[in-house]
Design a protein around this motif. Structure first.
Motif, short mmCIF file in Angstrom:
data_model
loop_
_atom_site.label_atom_id
_atom_site.label_comp_id
_atom_site.label_asym_id
_atom_site.label_seq_id
_atom_site.Cartn_x
_atom_site.Cartn_y
_atom_site.Cartn_z
N ILE A 8 35.11 36.90 52.16
CA ILE A 8 34.66 38.28 52.04
C ILE A 8 34.81 38.70 50.57
N HIS A 9 33.68 39.05 49.95
CA HIS A 9 33.68 39.36 48.51
C HIS A 9 33.16 40.78 48.28
N PRO A 10 34.05 41.75 48.12
CA PRO A 10 33.60 43.13 47.89
C PRO A 10 33.20 43.41 46.44
N MET B 198 40.20 40.74 36.32
CA MET B 198 40.06 39.65 35.36
C MET B 198 40.33 38.37 36.14
N ASP B 199 39.29 37.54 36.16
CA ASP B 199 39.29 36.31 36.95
C ASP B 199 39.66 35.16 36.00
N LEU B 200 40.79 34.55 36.22
CA LEU B 200 41.26 33.47 35.34
C LEU B 200 40.86 32.13 35.93
N ASP B 201 39.97 31.45 35.22
CA ASP B 201 39.41 30.19 35.71
C ASP B 201 39.86 29.02 34.85
N PRO B 202 40.87 28.29 35.30
CA PRO B 202 41.34 27.16 34.50
C PRO B 202 40.33 26.01 34.49
N THR C 81 46.66 35.22 44.06
CA THR C 81 46.00 33.92 44.00
C THR C 81 44.54 34.15 44.42
N SER C 82 43.66 33.28 43.94
CA SER C 82 42.27 33.37 44.41
C SER C 82 42.10 32.59 45.71
N GLY C 83 43.05 31.70 45.99
CA GLY C 83 42.89 30.77 47.09
C GLY C 83 42.09 29.55 46.69
N LYS D 60 41.33 27.92 42.55
CA LYS D 60 42.01 27.24 41.44
C LYS D 60 42.80 28.18 40.55
N GLY D 61 42.43 29.45 40.52
CA GLY D 61 43.00 30.34 39.52
C GLY D 61 43.73 31.54 40.09
N LEU D 62 43.91 32.52 39.22
CA LEU D 62 44.54 33.78 39.58
C LEU D 62 43.59 34.92 39.24
N HIS D 63 43.75 36.04 39.95
CA HIS D 63 43.01 37.26 39.65
C HIS D 63 44.02 38.33 39.27
N VAL D 64 43.82 38.96 38.11
CA VAL D 64 44.64 40.10 37.71
C VAL D 64 43.79 41.35 37.94
N ALA E 132 28.39 42.82 40.94
CA ALA E 132 29.23 41.62 40.96
C ALA E 132 30.32 41.77 42.02
N THR E 133 30.82 40.66 42.48
CA THR E 133 31.86 40.68 43.51
C THR E 133 33.00 39.75 43.13
N SER E 134 34.14 39.98 43.75
CA SER E 134 35.22 38.97 43.69
C SER E 134 35.90 38.97 45.06
N THR F 162 40.15 34.88 53.47
CA THR F 162 40.24 33.43 53.54
C THR F 162 39.20 32.83 52.60
N ARG F 163 39.35 31.55 52.30
CA ARG F 163 38.39 30.79 51.50
C ARG F 163 37.86 29.63 52.33
N ALA F 164 36.59 29.34 52.16
CA ALA F 164 35.97 28.22 52.87
C ALA F 164 36.27 26.93 52.11
P1 ATP Z 1 38.71 30.10 41.68
O1 ATP Z 1 40.13 30.47 41.53
O2 ATP Z 1 38.52 28.74 42.24
O3 ATP Z 1 37.94 30.36 40.43
P2 ATP Z 1 37.22 32.38 42.54
O4 ATP Z 1 37.06 33.15 43.79
O5 ATP Z 1 37.77 33.16 41.40
O6 ATP Z 1 38.14 31.12 42.82
P3 ATP Z 1 34.94 31.91 40.87
O7 ATP Z 1 33.97 30.78 40.90
O8 ATP Z 1 35.75 32.09 39.65
O9 ATP Z 1 35.83 31.75 42.19
O10 ATP Z 1 34.22 33.29 41.11
C1 ATP Z 1 33.01 33.30 41.69
C2 ATP Z 1 32.78 34.71 42.13
O11 ATP Z 1 31.42 34.98 42.02
C3 ATP Z 1 33.17 34.85 43.58
O12 ATP Z 1 34.40 35.54 43.68
C4 ATP Z 1 32.04 35.63 44.20
O13 ATP Z 1 32.45 36.95 44.54
C5 ATP Z 1 30.96 35.65 43.16
N1 ATP Z 1 29.71 35.02 43.57
C6 ATP Z 1 28.52 35.47 43.21
N2 ATP Z 1 27.55 34.72 43.74
C7 ATP Z 1 28.13 33.73 44.44
C8 ATP Z 1 27.64 32.62 45.22
N3 ATP Z 1 26.34 32.38 45.39
N4 ATP Z 1 28.55 31.81 45.80
C9 ATP Z 1 29.86 32.04 45.64
N5 ATP Z 1 30.37 33.06 44.92
C10 ATP Z 1 29.53 33.91 44.32
#
Ligand code: ATP
Ligand code: MN
Ligand code: MN
Length: 302
Positions: free
Chosen positions: A119-121, A137-141, A172-174, A176-180, A236-238, A244-246
């Protein structure tokens, strides 16, 4: 005639009323999580999760055959959709697409029924589509980054946010990274919040070019952490807290307290299987202050 008192609020909120078809359908075969197991997980977390997913546009990662089957990212309502899922109309959208929303726990159960494994709001609620109420802020290692450096990065982002008068929370993002995440009073509009977060990412990357990058150029990412500020633009969403994560093991995006971050071993540490025990063992909600800690974005200077 004495009246029966209404049930306690939390009891009402936790009651699942949507009947699940095929409750034994397996969503995560490796973790043994079924549709009913997912429904029970969310029902227990509902009071904490609700403010992050109710009345805001949601994008869903749907996996009708579970984690190992086909998947698709869905942003618009669909034909035959569960009746507890609602259409939201973006006032700025001229195409007339209907976005996905929920109002209540039945709506969340509708998402479970629909095999929404993530679920990505949006970062704004429908009460104010143009003014985000959080900054992410999405931290992507990149490959090869030690986990300790991801923790350091979260703390560096927190420090910059605090300098700007914002309060930061971490999850945690669930993946690879962290979200602040910084809760905002919805005052500044999308453009200003995006400009602020871009400036923050670029400033950190300029200070520590060995550790961080702020642009999404995959070739340069090895060994560095991408400070992905692009979660902060309109549409945009996060991933939601507690979603949960798939991914393998049924990991979840877990809110953390800053003082426990050092003991966290990885982004996928918390799962549907261990979340209940974690939450029971904590005395308080690590994000308890989130909604009381909303500040307006003062300027876009980072
Ligand atoms: P990780 O920690 O692995 O990076 P994450 O959730 O932060 O996990 P990202 O790849 O960094 O994953 O972020 C992708 C973000 O982009 C998702 O959180 C989602 O809300 C958004 N997004 C936009 N389009 C898509 C898509 N087609 N498939 C998946 N995510 C998408
Ligand atoms: Mn990420
Ligand atoms: Mn990202």
């Amino acid at each position: 005639v004495p009246q029966t008192p209404p049930p306690a609020r939390s009891a009402t909120e936790r009651k699942r009323t949507v009947a699940l078809t095929h409750p034994d359908r397996v969503y995560w075969p490796d973790a043994g999580v079924t549709k009913e197991g997912l429904a029970d997980y969310y029902a227990a977390l509902w009071p904490r999760m609700a403010p992050f997913i109710v009345d805001r546009p949601l994008a869903l990662l749907r996996c009708p055959e579970g984690m190992t089957g086909p998947r698709f990212f869905q942003k618009n309502v669909w034909k035959g959709m569960n009746a507890h899922i609602r259409a939201l109309d973006d006032p700025a959208d001229e195409a007339g697409d209907h976005l996905i929303g929920i109002h209540d726990l039945d709506g969340l159960m509708g998402l479970v029924q629909s095999a929404a494994l993530e679920i990505h709001p949006w970062g704004a609620s429908c009460r104010d589509w143009e003014r985000p109420d959080q900054l992410v802020m999405d931290l992507d290692p990149g490959d090869g980054v030690p986990w300790e450096q991801v923790i350091d990065a979260a703390q560096a982002v927190r420090a910059r946010l605090q300098t700007s008068g914002l309060t930061a929370f971490v999850k945690t993002s669930g993946g690879k990274g962290l979200h602040v995440v910084a809760p905002l009073k919805p005052v500044a509009e999308w453009e200003a919040v995006k400009a602020f977060s871009k400036n923050l990412a670029q400033t950190l990357a300029a200070d520590r070019p060995d550790r961080f990058i702020a642009t999404i150029t995959k070739s340069k990412r090895r060994g560095k952490i991408l400070l992905d500020y692009l979660r902060n633009q309109r549409g945009a969403t996060s991933v939601a807290p507690y979603s949960t994560r798939a991914r393998a093991g049924a990991p979840v995006s877990m809110p953390l307290a800053w003082d426990e971050l050092g003991a966290i071993t990885g982004s996928a540490q918390f799962t549907v299987g261990n979340a209940a025990a974690r939450i029971a063992s904590l005395r308080t909600d690590p994000w308890e202050e989130f909604h009381a800690a909303r500040h307006p974005l003062a300027s876009a200077t980072g």
